[in-house]
Motif scaffolding. Structure first.
Motif, mmCIF file in Angstrom:
data_model
loop_
_atom_site.group_PDB
_atom_site.id
_atom_site.type_symbol
_atom_site.label_atom_id
_atom_site.label_comp_id
_atom_site.label_asym_id
_atom_site.label_seq_id
_atom_site.Cartn_x
_atom_site.Cartn_y
_atom_site.Cartn_z
ATOM 1 N N UNK A 87 39.842 42.895 49.295
ATOM 2 C CA UNK A 87 39.369 44.051 48.543
ATOM 3 C C UNK A 87 38.434 43.659 47.413
ATOM 4 N N UNK A 88 38.213 44.568 46.456
ATOM 5 C CA UNK A 88 37.230 44.330 45.393
ATOM 6 C C UNK A 88 37.527 43.053 44.601
ATOM 7 N N UNK A 89 36.546 42.179 44.535
ATOM 8 C CA UNK A 89 36.694 40.921 43.802
ATOM 9 C C UNK A 89 35.308 40.403 43.464
ATOM 10 N N UNK A 90 35.031 40.265 42.189
ATOM 11 C CA UNK A 90 33.704 39.820 41.754
ATOM 12 C C UNK A 90 33.762 38.332 41.399
ATOM 13 N N UNK A 91 33.056 37.532 42.196
ATOM 14 C CA UNK A 91 32.981 36.093 41.990
ATOM 15 C C UNK A 91 31.565 35.753 41.539
ATOM 16 N N UNK A 92 31.456 34.982 40.451
ATOM 17 C CA UNK A 92 30.155 34.685 39.856
ATOM 18 C C UNK A 92 30.069 33.192 39.552
ATOM 19 N N UNK A 112 39.191 27.849 45.434
ATOM 20 C CA UNK A 112 39.042 29.305 45.431
ATOM 21 C C UNK A 112 39.938 29.938 46.492
ATOM 22 N N UNK A 113 40.060 29.306 47.623
ATOM 23 C CA UNK A 113 40.950 29.841 48.658
ATOM 24 C C UNK A 113 42.401 29.859 48.162
ATOM 25 N N UNK A 114 42.816 28.823 47.434
ATOM 26 C CA UNK A 114 44.201 28.810 46.919
ATOM 27 C C UNK A 114 44.432 29.953 45.940
ATOM 28 N N UNK A 115 43.436 30.222 45.098
ATOM 29 C CA UNK A 115 43.558 31.347 44.157
ATOM 30 C C UNK A 115 43.724 32.655 44.915
ATOM 31 N N UNK A 116 42.889 32.854 45.900
ATOM 32 C CA UNK A 116 42.902 34.120 46.647
ATOM 33 C C UNK A 116 44.209 34.284 47.417
ATOM 34 N N UNK A 117 44.691 33.219 48.024
ATOM 35 C CA UNK A 117 45.957 33.325 48.759
ATOM 36 C C UNK A 117 47.122 33.589 47.805
ATOM 37 N N UNK A 175 50.373 40.293 44.990
ATOM 38 C CA UNK A 175 50.001 41.677 44.686
ATOM 39 C C UNK A 175 51.106 42.625 45.140
ATOM 40 N N UNK A 176 51.258 43.730 44.422
ATOM 41 C CA UNK A 176 52.333 44.672 44.717
ATOM 42 C C UNK A 176 52.058 45.493 45.966
ATOM 43 N N UNK A 177 50.787 45.844 46.171
ATOM 44 C CA UNK A 177 50.389 46.566 47.377
ATOM 45 C C UNK A 177 48.891 46.405 47.532
ATOM 46 N N UNK A 218 44.141 45.579 42.899
ATOM 47 C CA UNK A 218 43.027 44.651 43.024
ATOM 48 C C UNK A 218 43.364 43.306 42.383
ATOM 49 N N UNK A 219 42.491 42.332 42.635
ATOM 50 C CA UNK A 219 42.681 41.012 42.042
ATOM 51 C C UNK A 219 42.770 41.108 40.522
ATOM 52 N N UNK A 220 41.847 41.843 39.914
ATOM 53 C CA UNK A 220 41.835 41.931 38.454
ATOM 54 C C UNK A 220 43.090 42.630 37.942
ATOM 55 N N UNK A 221 43.530 43.676 38.614
ATOM 56 C CA UNK A 221 44.760 44.362 38.214
ATOM 57 C C UNK A 221 45.949 43.411 38.296
ATOM 58 N N UNK A 222 46.013 42.646 39.371
ATOM 59 C CA UNK A 222 47.125 41.706 39.537
ATOM 60 C C UNK A 222 47.088 40.627 38.463
ATOM 61 N N UNK A 223 45.908 40.124 38.176
ATOM 62 C CA UNK A 223 45.791 39.086 37.147
ATOM 63 C C UNK A 223 46.251 39.614 35.796
ATOM 64 N N UNK A 224 45.848 40.827 35.472
ATOM 65 C CA UNK A 224 46.245 41.400 34.175
ATOM 66 C C UNK A 224 47.746 41.693 34.134
ATOM 67 N N UNK A 225 48.340 41.899 35.283
ATOM 68 C CA UNK A 225 49.784 42.163 35.318
ATOM 69 C C UNK A 225 50.598 40.874 35.178
#
Length: 562
Positions: free
Chosen positions: A447-452, A512-517, A523-525, A529-536
């Motif tokens: 899903x939505x994930x901004x990588x820079x 990066x693959x380890x972070x994403x996995x 994640x709860x569902x 999103x990635x950012x929501x999960x990180x902030x949680x």
């Protein structure tokens, strides 16, 4: 869209003639490179690793089809058949020859484009929301304001030699797609409690080696006070800004060292002095500019073809779900054309692709295009009934990648492949990461994930505000890539947190693959999103996934003490 008047045309012709003479003097040896350098930078010409690079301004990211065709022609005639769209809504040509540059500038002037103030310690290209004039959530089109700022700042006699470069961003939406909080000045169009139009003004944002989020200097600025207030801010900065150390010369350092309250006090005092000098001419100019940005004549037609294509073609449906955004007009959509086909260089477009985009804009898009700071191209006004035809044409040109906003939609600076300042490669890392997640077939699940990615501390890839940011550095002659997590460039802007030690070039994609996995596991569902999960959950679960050896060592140490 704004069209040049007689003054604009004459001004640009004079500037180009002046630079043509300067180039001739450099070629015949009358000017040394040191003498020529400030002159070429005033006209957007850099000397990079392998060749000159010309940076062309695309004001607030807006183009007509004729302008895009001219950019394609320039790429073919004077470069290597492609251009690179940047995070400041510019286009860069990486291979022009010095004797050809005056001809390139004249060709740009034919379609009302230029390269003025795309470099140097001055006010750079004013950027804006790439959905400007089309977005369903927009309060007002920010481009007339951006154009007013462009006219005011171009060749401004007081602001040609500021302490350091200076960047504006403008948005007309509460959902910030222009990263206003990471700019020297961010202008957000708002309405007060009485419904009156005005601006929230932010100051002191910026990335680079000292990243900072901009602070509110005025929570509501009446519309008629825009230019005198902008002049007051830049004038105060021009006085207070440091010139003894270029690393401490940006306005973010000026605000940090003096404090936002002191800065506000000085700006308000300067504003009170100069406001009477603005006798309404600026508002007359703005009214004239606004008239040129009237919305196109939207048509009312059935969307049956779109609905049928969605049902019949899963490839079209995936593209539509990912690359379309809500439009303010019923029956219309905003189309983002990804310049991030898996394995390709982010932001590059061939001359043939540019011409196709121009054709599509002319035929289906009311003759308008936008360049996004995310290095993609936008068709802002497309009726949904035309989307199947557009998708088919994009697919034939390798421009139909359905990845906008996903992990392979990577912002990347040119890095060591082109840039003389870079300390590490960016483009190959972006290509490898994009290809990895394409091979895994994971990015739509993610899903939505901004990588820079940035190839040096100057942060042209905006890595500080990436959900996942990558910074390439030189460690004793070896490329090393630091990772930051939790950055955000929206209205809830935040700077990413560094995870720990960096990774070698051949390790970064696996990291990066380890972070994403790790994200997919915690994640709860699917709506989180990635950012929501990180902030949680914070950084710890991601650090544990990134550095499994450290986790094992800590466990062994704990068991030894037990």
């Amino acid at each position: 869209m704004y069209r040049y008047n007689d003054f604009d045309t004459a001004f640009l012709a004079e500037r180009n003639a002046q630079f043509r003479a300067q180039v001739a003097r450099r070629i015949d040896g009358s000017l040394t490179e040191d003498e020529f350098r400030p002159l070429r930078l005033m006209n957007g010409l850099y000397l990079q690793l392998h060749a000159y690079m010309l940076r062309v301004a695309i004001p607030y990211g807006t183009l007509r089809s004729a302008q895009m065709r001219q950019l394609a022609m320039i790429a073919d005639k004077w470069d290597k058949g492609y251009g690179h769209f940047t995070t400041r809504q510019n286009i860069q040509y990486n291979w022009p020859k010095l004797p050809d540059v005056p001809d390139i500038l004249d060709a740009l002037a034919e379609v009302e484009l230029h390269a003025i103030q795309t470099s140097g310690n001055t006010i750079r290209n004013v950027t804006a929301d790439h959905f400007a004039g089309a977005a369903a959530d927009e309060i007002a089109d920010p481009r007339p304001v951006a154009e007013l700022l462009r006219q005011w700042s171009t060749d401004h006699p007081e602001f040609q030699f500021l302490p350091r470069k200076f960047k504006f961003a403008v948005t007309g939406s509460p959902n910030d797609r222009a990263v206003t909080r990471a700019h020297d000045i961010g202008v957000r169009m708002i309405r007060n409690a009485a419904g009156e139009p005005g601006y929230e003004v932010l100051v002191g944002g910026g990335l680079g080696r000292t990243p900072m989020i901009g602070k509110v200097i005025r929570d509501f600025l009446p519309k008629e006070d825009l230019l005198p207030y902008m002049e007051a801010i830049v004038s105060v900065y021009n006085t207070l800004g440091r010139r003894d150390n270029k690393y401490k010369a940006r306005i973010k350092i000026t605000v940090h060292e003096n404090g936002i309250d002191t800065m506000r006090e000085k700006v308000e005092a300067r504003f009170a002095e100069i406001r009477p000098l603005f006798t309404g001419v600026d508002q007359q100019m703005l009214a004239g500019i606004e008239a040129q940005f009237a919305p196109p004549a939207f048509r009312n037609a059935p969307v049956t073809a779109y609905d049928e294509a969605r049902k019949a073609d899963p490839v079209f449906r995936a593209w539509a779900d990912t690359n379309l955004a809500l439009h303010r007009a019923e029956g219309y959509a905003i189309v983002t054309v990804s310049l991030k086909k898996h394995g390709d260089t982010p932001g590059d477009a061939t001359s043939d692709q540019m011409r196709l985009l121009a054709d599509l804009a002319e035929k289906y898009g009311h003759d308008e295009l936008r360049i996004s700071h995310e290095q993609n191209v936008i068709l802002p006004h497309v009726h949904r009934s035309d989307l199947p035809a557009i998708h088919a044409a994009l697919k034939a040109a390798d421009l139909a990648t359905a990845n906008v906003g996903l992990i392979s939609d990577i912002i990347a600076c040119p890095g060591m492949d082109y840039c003389a300042l870079a300390t590490a490669r960016s483009i190959p890392v972006a290509q490898e990461i994009a290809q990895r997640f394409e091979d895994l077939k994971l990015e739509h699940d993610i899903g939505p994930l901004k990588l820079k990615i940035s190839g040096c501390i100057n942060a042209c890839g905006h890595h500080h505000v990436g959900h996942i940011g990558i910074l390439g550095l030189d460690r004793a002659g070896v490329e090393n890539y630091q990772i930051t997590l939790g950055g955000d460039g929206t209205e809830e802007a935040s700077l990413g947190e560094r995870t720990g030690p960096g990774f070698a070039y051949d390790e970064i994609t696996d990291a990066i693959e380890r972070i994403v996995r790790a994200y997919l596991d915690l994640r709860e569902d699917e709506d989180e999103t990635f950012l929501m999960a990180y902030r949680r959950v914070g950084a710890d679960p991601f650090k544990a996934a990134l550095y499994p050896e450290d986790k094992a060592a800590k466990k062994e140490k704990a068991e030894a003490h037990a």
